[in-house]
Design a protein around this motif. Structure first.
Motif, mmCIF file in Angstrom:
data_model
loop_
_atom_site.group_PDB
_atom_site.id
_atom_site.type_symbol
_atom_site.label_atom_id
_atom_site.label_comp_id
_atom_site.label_asym_id
_atom_site.label_seq_id
_atom_site.Cartn_x
_atom_site.Cartn_y
_atom_site.Cartn_z
ATOM 1 N N ASP A 59 0.835 -1.198 0.000
ATOM 2 C CA ASP A 59 0.000 0.000 0.000
ATOM 3 C C ASP A 59 0.873 1.253 0.000
ATOM 4 O O ASP A 59 1.962 1.262 0.579
ATOM 5 C CB ASP A 59 -0.911 0.032 1.228
ATOM 6 C CG ASP A 59 -2.055 -0.957 1.150
ATOM 7 O OD1 ASP A 59 -2.217 -1.624 0.103
ATOM 8 O OD2 ASP A 59 -2.789 -1.073 2.148
ATOM 9 N N SER A 60 0.365 2.315 -0.579
ATOM 10 C CA SER A 60 1.068 3.591 -0.576
ATOM 11 C C SER A 60 1.146 4.110 0.857
ATOM 12 O O SER A 60 0.159 4.076 1.588
ATOM 13 C CB SER A 60 0.323 4.587 -1.459
ATOM 14 O OG SER A 60 0.882 5.878 -1.326
ATOM 15 N N TYR B 145 5.586 2.871 -1.806
ATOM 16 C CA TYR B 145 4.823 1.743 -1.291
ATOM 17 C C TYR B 145 5.534 1.069 -0.127
ATOM 18 O O TYR B 145 6.752 0.900 -0.149
ATOM 19 C CB TYR B 145 4.567 0.732 -2.417
ATOM 20 C CG TYR B 145 3.783 1.348 -3.539
ATOM 21 C CD1 TYR B 145 2.403 1.480 -3.442
ATOM 22 C CD2 TYR B 145 4.418 1.854 -4.666
ATOM 23 C CE1 TYR B 145 1.674 2.088 -4.455
ATOM 24 C CE2 TYR B 145 3.699 2.465 -5.679
ATOM 25 C CZ TYR B 145 2.327 2.572 -5.570
ATOM 26 O OH TYR B 145 1.621 3.187 -6.565
#
Length: 121
Positions: free
Chosen positions: A48-49, A63
Motif C-alpha cells: 500500500d502507498s 509503497y
C-alpha cells in the motif's frame, strides 16, 4: 539491505526496518521538491502507498515493502526534500517501521538480484 521492484530499499535493525527509495528511483525522479512521510503510529500494509515524493517531473507514491507500525517518519525531509537526491539510501530515508515478523523481508531482493532486475528495465 533489501529491495523491491517498486524501487524501495529496506534496512533491518532488530525488529525495525528503515525504508526509502533507491538511487535508481531518485535519479529517475529528478530534483525532489516535496516529500510527505507517514506519522508515527500509522499502521501500514505491504504494497500500500504510505508516502509521496514529488519532483520537478512527477509525483509518485512510495509503497510499504512490509506490514507494520510506523515508529518514525523522517521529518527532516519536510525542510530539505533534496536530501532524497543527495543521499537516497542514507539520510534520505522516509520511515522506520516496526515489523511483527521479519520473515516478510524474505521475499525482497538482495543487492545482486536488484542490480539484475534493473538490467531488465
Amino acid at each position: 539491505m533489501k529491495f523491491t521492484k517498486d524501487h524501495e530499499w529496506v534496512r533491518l535493525e532488530g525488529d525495525v526496518v528503515t525504508v526509502g527509495i533507491t538511487s535508481h528511483a531518485a535519479e529517475a525522479l529528478g530534483d525532489v521538491v516535496f516529500v510527505e512521510v507517514p506519522e508515527a503510529g500509522r499502521q501500514v500494509v505491504a504494497g500500500d502507498s504510505f508516502a509521496v515524493v514529488e519532483s520537478v517531473k512527477a509525483a509518485s507514491d512510495v509503497y510499504a515493502p512490509v506490514t507494520g507500525e510506523v515508529v518514525e517518519g523522517n521529518g527532516e525531509l519536510n525542510g530539505a526534500p533534496e536530501t532524497v537526491n543527495a543521499d537516497p539510501q542514507g539520510a534520505g530515508w522516509f520511515a522506520k517501521i516496526k515489523v511483527p515478523d521479519t520473515a516478510q523481508l524474505d521475499g525482497l531482493m538482495d543487492q545482486a538480484a536488484y542490480d539484475e532486475y534493473l538490467k531488465t528495465l
